[in-house]
Every structure is written in C-alpha cells, then in structure tokens.
Design a protein around this motif. Structure first.
Motif, PDB file in Angstrom:
ATOM      1  N   LEU A  15      -4.295   0.295  -5.693  1.00 12.29           N
ATOM      2  CA  LEU A  15      -5.670   0.418  -6.166  1.00 12.29           C
ATOM      3  C   LEU A  15      -6.668  -0.064  -5.107  1.00 12.29           C
ATOM      4  CD1 LEU A  15      -5.466  -0.622  -9.933  1.00 12.29           C
ATOM      5  CD2 LEU A  15      -5.267   1.635  -8.888  1.00 12.29           C
ATOM      6  N   LYS A  16      -6.302  -1.122  -4.398  1.00 17.36           N
ATOM      7  CA  LYS A  16      -7.193  -1.618  -3.351  1.00 17.36           C
ATOM      8  C   LYS A  16      -7.315  -0.603  -2.223  1.00 17.36           C
ATOM      9  CE  LYS A  16      -9.824  -4.610  -1.287  1.00 17.36           C
ATOM     10  NZ  LYS A  16     -11.190  -4.890  -1.819  1.00 17.36           N
ATOM     11  N   LEU A  18      -7.578  -5.725  -8.429  1.00 24.05           N
ATOM     12  CA  LEU A  18      -6.835  -5.901  -9.667  1.00 24.05           C
ATOM     13  C   LEU A  18      -6.377  -7.350  -9.786  1.00 24.05           C
ATOM     14  CD1 LEU A  18      -5.477  -4.527 -12.167  1.00 24.05           C
ATOM     15  CD2 LEU A  18      -3.451  -4.203 -10.729  1.00 24.05           C
ATOM     16  N   THR A  19      -6.662  -7.980 -10.932  1.00 20.88           N
ATOM     17  CA  THR A  19      -6.233  -9.351 -11.182  1.00 20.88           C
ATOM     18  C   THR A  19      -4.855  -9.337 -11.843  1.00 20.88           C
ATOM     19  OG1 THR A  19      -8.514 -10.108 -11.476  1.00 20.88           O
ATOM     20  CG2 THR A  19      -6.763 -11.494 -12.395  1.00 20.88           C
ATOM     21  N   GLN A  21      -7.589   8.571 -15.723  1.00 21.18           N
ATOM     22  CA  GLN A  21      -7.052   9.653 -14.907  1.00 21.18           C
ATOM     23  C   GLN A  21      -7.227   9.361 -13.414  1.00 21.18           C
ATOM     24  OE1 GLN A  21      -9.335  12.902 -16.575  1.00 21.18           O
ATOM     25  NE2 GLN A  21      -7.729  13.429 -18.063  1.00 21.18           N
ATOM     26  N   ALA A  22      -8.333   8.733 -13.067  1.00 24.19           N
ATOM     27  CA  ALA A  22      -8.560   8.353 -11.667  1.00 24.19           C
ATOM     28  C   ALA A  22      -7.506   7.349 -11.221  1.00 24.19           C
ATOM     29  CB  ALA A  22      -9.959   7.769 -11.500  1.00 24.19           C
ATOM     30  N   LEU A  23      -7.238   6.353 -12.056  1.00 24.74           N
ATOM     31  CA  LEU A  23      -6.240   5.337 -11.717  1.00 24.74           C
ATOM     32  C   LEU A  23      -4.858   5.967 -11.585  1.00 24.74           C
ATOM     33  CD1 LEU A  23      -7.462   2.520 -14.147  1.00 24.74           C
ATOM     34  CD2 LEU A  23      -7.844   2.644 -11.681  1.00 24.74           C
ATOM     35  N   GLY A  36       0.833  -1.185   0.000  1.00 29.95           N
ATOM     36  CA  GLY A  36       0.000   0.000   0.000  1.00 29.95           C
ATOM     37  C   GLY A  36       0.864   1.229   0.000  1.00 29.95           C
ATOM     38  N   ALA A  37       0.372   2.358   0.542  1.00 27.04           N
ATOM     39  CA  ALA A  37       1.141   3.586   0.476  1.00 27.04           C
ATOM     40  C   ALA A  37       1.072   4.427   1.735  1.00 27.04           C
ATOM     41  CB  ALA A  37       0.647   4.424  -0.698  1.00 27.04           C
TER      42      ALA A  37
END
Length: 561
Positions: free
Chosen positions: A77-78, A85-86, A501-503, A28-29
């Motif tokens: 992303l999670k 994401l796969t 853009q969101a991603l 994560g971040a």
C-alpha cells in the motif's frame, strides 16, 4: 471453517532490498511484480475535491508468518498507493474473538471448505447477517440468488445461481482475495506413510483422519500454533478448534479421505431408497448405531443429537453456523427469538431414531449434517457445570476415538485414546498439540525431534525442497482454502466500494506467492478455490495488480494517492 491466518502449515523486496521501518520488515513488489502494468481503463475521475485518506488499521494474529504477511500488505500500500497502514498484532484467541464480534477493521482471514460445495463458501460468508459474515456485507440481489440456489434441485441451474452470486460478491469487493493455500509440511519419516490429508482439514494437515495414523511409540506431537477460543461444538468455527474436535467427537455423518460422505454414528446415509428421506425430500430419518457410547461409558442417544441441534439454533447460544441450518423447520424463528424449541423440526423418536423436518428439499442437507455444529453434546454436564466448564477438562465428555485430558492455555493440549470408544480403536495412544506461535521455534522443535510435523518459515520453501536432509520429508497437498485481506465494510472509510477496489488492485499477488509463500500456493482474485464446483479463474480479473489503475480508482473514490 474460518482460518485466522496462522501459517503453521501454511492460513519482494523494494528494488531488491529489504526496508526496515519501525522494526517491521516492509515488503514491496517492484523487484518481482509487474513494473509496467497495463494501461488502465478506469473512467475519468470525479471533479469533487480529493480528501486525505483516514487512518487504516489492520489486525492480525501475531503467530507464524502473519507478521510478514501484514508487513507485505503494509509495504504494497505504501509503494503502490502511498497509503500508510497501521498494523495491530494480537494474540491468536483474542484476534479470533475480535473478528467474531466484528470489531475488527481489516484482517487476514481464510476460509476452508466444510463441505465441497460453493454454497459453503458463499451462503454463510456473504449472506446478510449470516453467522460467519464477518465483513458486514449485504446485497439484496445476492441474498435472493442464495435463497434460490439453496433449494434448486437441478444441479446445472444451481451452480449457475452460485456463479452469479460469486461474481457479484467479488465485484463488491468485501475482501482482497489473495491466494489459495497449498499444504507444505515437514513430516517425520515415521509419520509420513500413514498421514492422509483430505483437502479440507482444519489447522493441521490430516487432522480429520488422525485416527488412522500410526507411530512406533503410539504418540504423536503436533503444533497447533496458538490457542483455540472454544471447544464447544455448537459454537466453534475456527480451524484451531476443529483440529481438536475432529478427533474427540463423531457426528451422524462424516467425510472420507476423498471427501465422500460416509455414515459414522448413523447406521447408514439417509436416502429415498432406504427410507431415510421422504419422497418430497423434506423429512430425514437418521437411524443410529446401537453401540455408540460417550467416553464415560454412557450410551449416545438420538436425544443427545436433538438437544445439540436445538441448542445450536437457540438465540442465546449465538452459534455462527446456525444460519446453515435454517432449512430445519422452525430453526430460523427459534434463532431469531420469535419461535420456540418445541417448534424446531428435530425429534428423537426413540433412543436410536432421529427425525428432522426441513422447510424445502435441499440437495446439500446431508453434507451439512456431517459438520461439527450438530455433533452430540451432553445436556446433563452442561446443566451441571455451565456452558464453558462443560467443554474443558476434566468435565468434557466426548464420543470420538480420543478424549481431551489436558488443556494448558498457550502451552499445550493432550488427547488420549478413549478406552470406551465404540468404533475401530485408533493406533495412537496419545496426541500432544503444542502451541508454539513462532514458526522458527516450531521448525527448531521439529529438527530437535520434539515435533513430528511442522510448517516452515515463509519464503524458505524452495530452500527446504533443495535441502538434502529435509527435502525428502516434505508433504504437499491440495487444500480447499482461500485467504484474503478481509474488510469490515461497515467501518468508514471502508464503506466506500471504489476505495476497496483500489486497495484490491494495488496488491501484487504473484509477488506474494513468490516471496512470502516461497512459490507455494496459487494467486487468486476470487473466493471459491480450485477443485471446488463453481471455481472460475476469470472471476475478479478486473482487480489483478495494476498500480496505475489502483491510483485512478483511489482518486475516483475521492482520495488523494
């Protein structure tokens, strides 16, 4: 040149802890990124009912540090958008073929400079239907500005046109631009003094100039990190292939350590002053050195170059770099299948004179003629053995300082000094390229004295710098390469620009550098790297990490976080 993201040389934990999900490290971040992002300025969201985002898939070459990179993206992303994401890991050559066929959905993709000009980062990657356009990106305004920039002779105006292209592309977001690579390798003390990186190498640092490297026993052992999908000079595009091609072939022109253009097979660099370029800039005459030979001893002639260039431009060859040579008269029509080989403006006037006519003066044409797609190839061998076997041992005949003598797929490749080399003989007698896909195994091989250079596992760079034994063996260097999470924007739901853009806004690039890259490299939000003409650190600033803004953009795109 395309980079499949294999981190051989190179192309944060949630609340400070590692989370294991399904056997994959999910990064994560929050612990290392901005926990309080700036207030968003995204316009109010639509009132259209929101949908659940369809499954997103991410393909990557399952080598080096790529699994960690994929897991980082998955975790980001999670955590920041609640998106699952796969991940789809693949063998290196299979991944390259998937992307070449544009059958991927989303992938880790890099681009290293073939020549130091913004044209190389923008025309072939983002022009509509260009050979290296893997994302399916198309914008009519961008295409018009590319066409204008490629024939603009005023450098100030030319760079301004490329700047407008760069800004528009980044705003359209065909990829999430993540970082500019910095080379970071452990190099054996016996190799280190003569290793000279250029800043635009292929897979392996310094591979453009290995002919100048020396070792006490004359043998060099490197790790390619995975197999290459072809050694056909006319169609090769991936860095793993180029590391081999740079050492077994010589072209008309080339680049020195400082990225200056130099003559190689050509007797001199064409210019108006020496008569090599016509006054109108539309006719190039290359005079070849008279002593150039193939590894089987036969002379290299202007006809070999004529055949190679026309073969590269032929429709059936499907060369990804063909579009970079559409300046050649008749080249685009021949590539489209509407013209003929005889209509292509490339002619061997005699054994040592090659004439090339171009549609309009192009300031970067000499640099383009220094690249591998126009290295000479042997028509007689291709006709006799076929286009695949002709570029494999024992059939492969080349004209460089080394020749490929052995290729064991997924194991190793062996190069030996070319006894018929016409130029300055290399110091090395043999180069072995091992294909170790596990970076830990590569590091172990280096420590055991089985390799002379290796990368290090991602995230261990700082510890390596501090190591009393290996810290002094590090070689770092600038690299004109950018890595990105590239979308295939022809596949739903990635056709949605606002979703892309969101991603992009959901990715903490500083956390990526600090934790995945061990502090090595530079975070970026744009495509052209530092050190290149056209670099602008402000481009893409709108897509810096901002979790709140990313969620609003996702909603604006019509999807629920």
């Amino acid at each position: 040149m395309a980079e499949h993201g294999m981190e051989f040389t190179r192309r944060d934990f949630v609340k400070g802890a590692t989370v294991i999900t399904g056997g994959i490290l999910v990064f994560g971040a929050e612990a290392c990124g901005n926990n309080n992002p700036a207030t968003s300025t995204v316009p109010p969201t639509t009132t259209v009912p929101l949908q659940k985002l369809p499954e997103l898939k991410f393909q990557f070459s399952n080598t080096g540090t790529n699994p960690n990179i994929a897991a980082f993206l998955q975790g980001q992303l999670k955590q920041n958008l609640n998106i699952d994401l796969t991940l789809e890991p693949m063998e290196s050559a299979a991944f390259q073929n998937l992307v070449n066929a544009k059958n991927h959905t989303w992938s880790f993709y890099g681009w290293g400079a073939d020549y130091p000009d913004p044209e190389n980062f923008l025309q072939t990657i983002y022009g509509t239907n260009q050979g290296n356009n893997k994302s399916g990106y198309s914008n009519a305004t961008v295409d018009a500005n590319i066409a204008s920039a490629m024939k603009e002779l005023d450098n100030t105006k030319r760079l301004a046109l490329w700047d407008s292209v760069h800004k528009q592309v980044v705003d359209d977001c065909p990829a999430i631009y993540v970082f500019n690579r910095e080379r970071f390798n452990l190099v054996a003390p016996t190799l280190k003094p003569t290793l000279k990186p250029t800043g635009q190498d292929g897979q392996i640092m310094g591979d453009r100039l290995l002919r100048n490297v020396s070792m006490p026993n004359g043998k060099l052992r490197l790790n390619l990190g995975g197999d290459c999908n072809t050694l056909d000079t006319n169609i090769a595009s991936w860095a793993s292939s180029l590391s081999i091609l740079f050492n077994i072939y010589d072209g008309l022109l080339g680049f020195d350590q400082n990225l200056n253009l130099v003559n190689v097979v050509a007797a001199e660099i064409p210019s108006i002053a020496n008569g090599g370029i016509s006054a109108d800039g539309k006719t190039y005459t290359f005079k070849l050195k008279s002593n150039v030979t193939w590894s089987d001893g036969k002379p290299v002639t202007a006809s070999d170059f004529e055949y190679s260039i026309k073969r590269m431009l032929a429709k059936d060859t499907a060369a990804e770099y063909a579009s970079m040579y559409f300046a050649i008269v008749g080249g685009e029509a021949y590539n489209a299948g509407t013209g003929s080989a005889s209509g292509v403006g490339v002619t061997a006037l005699n054994a040592t004179t090659l004439e090339i006519k171009i549609v309009a003066a192009q300031p970067t044409f000499p640099q383009v003629m220094a690249l591998w797609p126009v290295y000479p190839v042997r028509k007689d061998i291709i006709d006799a053995k076929g286009p695949t076997a002709a570029f494999q041992p024992p059939n492969l005949v080349s004209n460089g300082p080394f020749m490929l003598t052995e290729w064991v797929p997924l194991d190793h490749m062996t190069l030996k000094a070319n006894p018929n080399y016409w130029g300055t003989k290399p110091s090395l007698t043999e180069i072995t390229y091992k294909q170790i896909t596990d970076i830990q195994a590569s590091l172990a091989a280096y420590k055991n004295g089985e390799l002379d250079m290796t990368g290090v596992p991602a995230g261990t760079e700082k510890a390596t710098i501090a190591d009393p034994t290996y810290g002094s063996q590090i070689v770092r260097g600038a690299d004109l390469t950018t890595y990105a999470f590239q979308f295939n924007i022809t596949k739903s739901p990635l056709t949605n620009k606002t979703l892309r853009q969101a991603l992009a806004t959901a990715i903490d690039r500083d956390a990526y550098i600090n934790n995945i890259r061990g502090g090595v490299g530079h975070a970026t939000t744009s495509w052209i790297p530092p050190g290149m003409p056209g670099y602008d650190a402000t481009i893409g600033a709108a897509y810096k990490f901002d979790a709140a803004k990313a969620k609003q953009l996702l909603t604006q795109a019509g999807y629920t976080p």
